[in-house]
Design a protein around this motif. Structure first.
Motif, PDB file in Angstrom:
ATOM      1  N   LEU A  47       0.822  -1.203   0.000  1.00 28.98           N
ATOM      2  CA  LEU A  47       0.000   0.000   0.000  1.00 28.98           C
ATOM      3  C   LEU A  47       0.865   1.265   0.000  1.00 28.98           C
ATOM      4  O   LEU A  47       0.370   2.351  -0.319  1.00 28.98           O
ATOM      5  CB  LEU A  47      -0.945  -0.009   1.205  1.00 28.98           C
ATOM      6  CG  LEU A  47      -2.024  -1.097   1.186  1.00 28.98           C
ATOM      7  CD1 LEU A  47      -2.807  -1.086   2.501  1.00 28.98           C
ATOM      8  CD2 LEU A  47      -2.964  -0.925   0.003  1.00 28.98           C
ATOM      9  N   ARG A  48       2.110   1.107   0.393  1.00 29.24           N
ATOM     10  CA  ARG A  48       3.078   2.216   0.311  1.00 29.24           C
ATOM     11  C   ARG A  48       4.264   1.771  -0.536  1.00 29.24           C
ATOM     12  O   ARG A  48       5.417   2.003  -0.160  1.00 29.24           O
ATOM     13  CB  ARG A  48       3.538   2.611   1.720  1.00 29.24           C
ATOM     14  CG  ARG A  48       2.476   3.208   2.621  1.00 29.24           C
ATOM     15  CD  ARG A  48       2.203   4.672   2.270  1.00 29.24           C
ATOM     16  NE  ARG A  48       3.409   5.472   2.284  1.00 29.24           N
ATOM     17  CZ  ARG A  48       3.939   5.998   3.387  1.00 29.24           C
ATOM     18  NH1 ARG A  48       3.389   5.799   4.562  1.00 29.24           N
ATOM     19  NH2 ARG A  48       5.046   6.737   3.308  1.00 29.24           N
ATOM     20  N   LYS A  49       3.985   1.121  -1.652  1.00 27.50           N
ATOM     21  CA  LYS A  49       5.031   0.396  -2.373  1.00 27.50           C
ATOM     22  C   LYS A  49       6.201   1.278  -2.789  1.00 27.50           C
ATOM     23  O   LYS A  49       7.360   0.880  -2.676  1.00 27.50           O
ATOM     24  CB  LYS A  49       4.447  -0.315  -3.600  1.00 27.50           C
ATOM     25  CG  LYS A  49       5.500  -1.164  -4.306  1.00 27.50           C
ATOM     26  CD  LYS A  49       4.936  -2.003  -5.415  1.00 27.50           C
ATOM     27  CE  LYS A  49       6.055  -2.859  -6.045  1.00 27.50           C
ATOM     28  NZ  LYS A  49       5.555  -3.680  -7.158  1.00 27.50           N
ATOM     29  N   ARG A  50       5.924   2.468  -3.300  1.00 23.97           N
ATOM     30  CA  ARG A  50       7.031   3.295  -3.770  1.00 23.97           C
ATOM     31  C   ARG A  50       8.012   3.606  -2.646  1.00 23.97           C
ATOM     32  O   ARG A  50       9.222   3.411  -2.789  1.00 23.97           O
ATOM     33  CB  ARG A  50       6.499   4.587  -4.388  1.00 23.97           C
ATOM     34  CG  ARG A  50       7.596   5.511  -4.902  1.00 23.97           C
ATOM     35  CD  ARG A  50       7.029   6.764  -5.553  1.00 23.97           C
ATOM     36  NE  ARG A  50       6.239   6.423  -6.730  1.00 23.97           N
ATOM     37  CZ  ARG A  50       5.600   7.327  -7.473  1.00 23.97           C
ATOM     38  NH1 ARG A  50       5.659   8.611  -7.139  1.00 23.97           N
ATOM     39  NH2 ARG A  50       4.905   6.963  -8.529  1.00 23.97           N
ATOM     40  N   ASP A  51       7.481   4.067  -1.513  1.00 23.31           N
ATOM     41  CA  ASP A  51       8.351   4.404  -0.388  1.00 23.31           C
ATOM     42  C   ASP A  51       8.991   3.149   0.211  1.00 23.31           C
ATOM     43  O   ASP A  51      10.163   3.165   0.611  1.00 23.31           O
ATOM     44  CB  ASP A  51       7.564   5.142   0.694  1.00 23.31           C
ATOM     45  CG  ASP A  51       7.102   6.513   0.235  1.00 23.31           C
ATOM     46  OD1 ASP A  51       7.749   7.088  -0.666  1.00 23.31           O
ATOM     47  OD2 ASP A  51       6.099   7.012   0.768  1.00 23.31           O
ATOM     48  N   ALA A  52       8.217   2.065   0.284  1.00 20.15           N
ATOM     49  CA  ALA A  52       8.743   0.828   0.848  1.00 20.15           C
ATOM     50  C   ALA A  52       9.838   0.248  -0.031  1.00 20.15           C
ATOM     51  O   ALA A  52      10.855  -0.262   0.464  1.00 20.15           O
ATOM     52  CB  ALA A  52       7.621  -0.182   1.050  1.00 20.15           C
TER      53      ALA A  52
END
Length: 207
Positions: free
Chosen positions: A162-167
């Protein structure tokens, strides 16, 4: 639980396990326990008992942990919040990276440069099938949480995506640290080829 003896002689406990007096004495033989670390929103259950026996230790909380109703109801003392930068208390020994997810999930990963060891919590599960109840083995294998190809469990992968870019950016930072070994809270840790094993285990996030 992972135990680190800091350069100043103090001891740092990551994800404290169930309190045991004998274990406490063995750890204190290494040095005074100065830090109790709750590295994500799920690993805090045994803090209170360690706090009672180590009143001098500071308790460090993952982001959003103090907002959890269960934590407040349990009366767990949280002294400091963890962030992207290591605090002065252990900055000379450990660096850290916050891996975000949805629904308030955060896991703080730590890197001990002197031993080239990356310390995770739930971002990798590598459960040994022979140590599991027979009925659980196929389910956990399908969930992708068993050795030798352990990963984060399905539910956690969904939450983190759900926070793939930051993760993914945080995961790339972890791989870039080039750890020789990777330890985590559940299962057989990676005692060699740490960077390659980590990249394999986090492929669901890095690809």
């Amino acid at each position: 639980m992972t135990v680190v003896r800091l350069a100043d002689g103090g001891v740092w406990l990551h994800s404290p396990t169930r309190y045991d007096a004998r274990l406490h004495r063995e750890i204190e033989a290494l040095g005074p326990i100065r830090h109790l670390v709750a590295p994500n929103v799920g690993h805090w259950t045994y803090l209170k008992e360690w706090q009672r026996h180590c009143p001098q230790a500071l308790t460090w909380a993952a982001p959003n942990l103090r907002e959890r109703r269960q934590v407040r109801q349990a009366g767990v003392r949280l002294d400091r919040d963890l962030g992207d930068a290591a605090p002065p208390e252990w900055a000379d020994d450990l660096s850290q990276v916050v891996v975000p997810g949805g629904f308030g999930f955060r896991e703080v990963a730590f890197f001990h440069a002197a031993s080239a060891t990356l310390i995770l919590t739930d971002l990798v599960l590598n459960l040994e099938p022979e140590k599991l109840p027979p009925l659980m083995r196929p389910l956990l294998r399908i969930a992708g949480a068993t050795a030798p190809d352990g990963r984060a469990p399905i539910y956690l992968r969904l939450v983190v995506r759900l926070r793939k870019r930051d993760a993914a950016r945080a995961a790339a930072q972890l791989v870039a640290l080039s750890p020789e070994r990777v330890v985590f809270s559940h299962g057989a840790w990676f005692d060699r080829n740490g960077t390659a094993e980590l990249r394999r285990s986090l492929r669901w996030l890095l690809d």
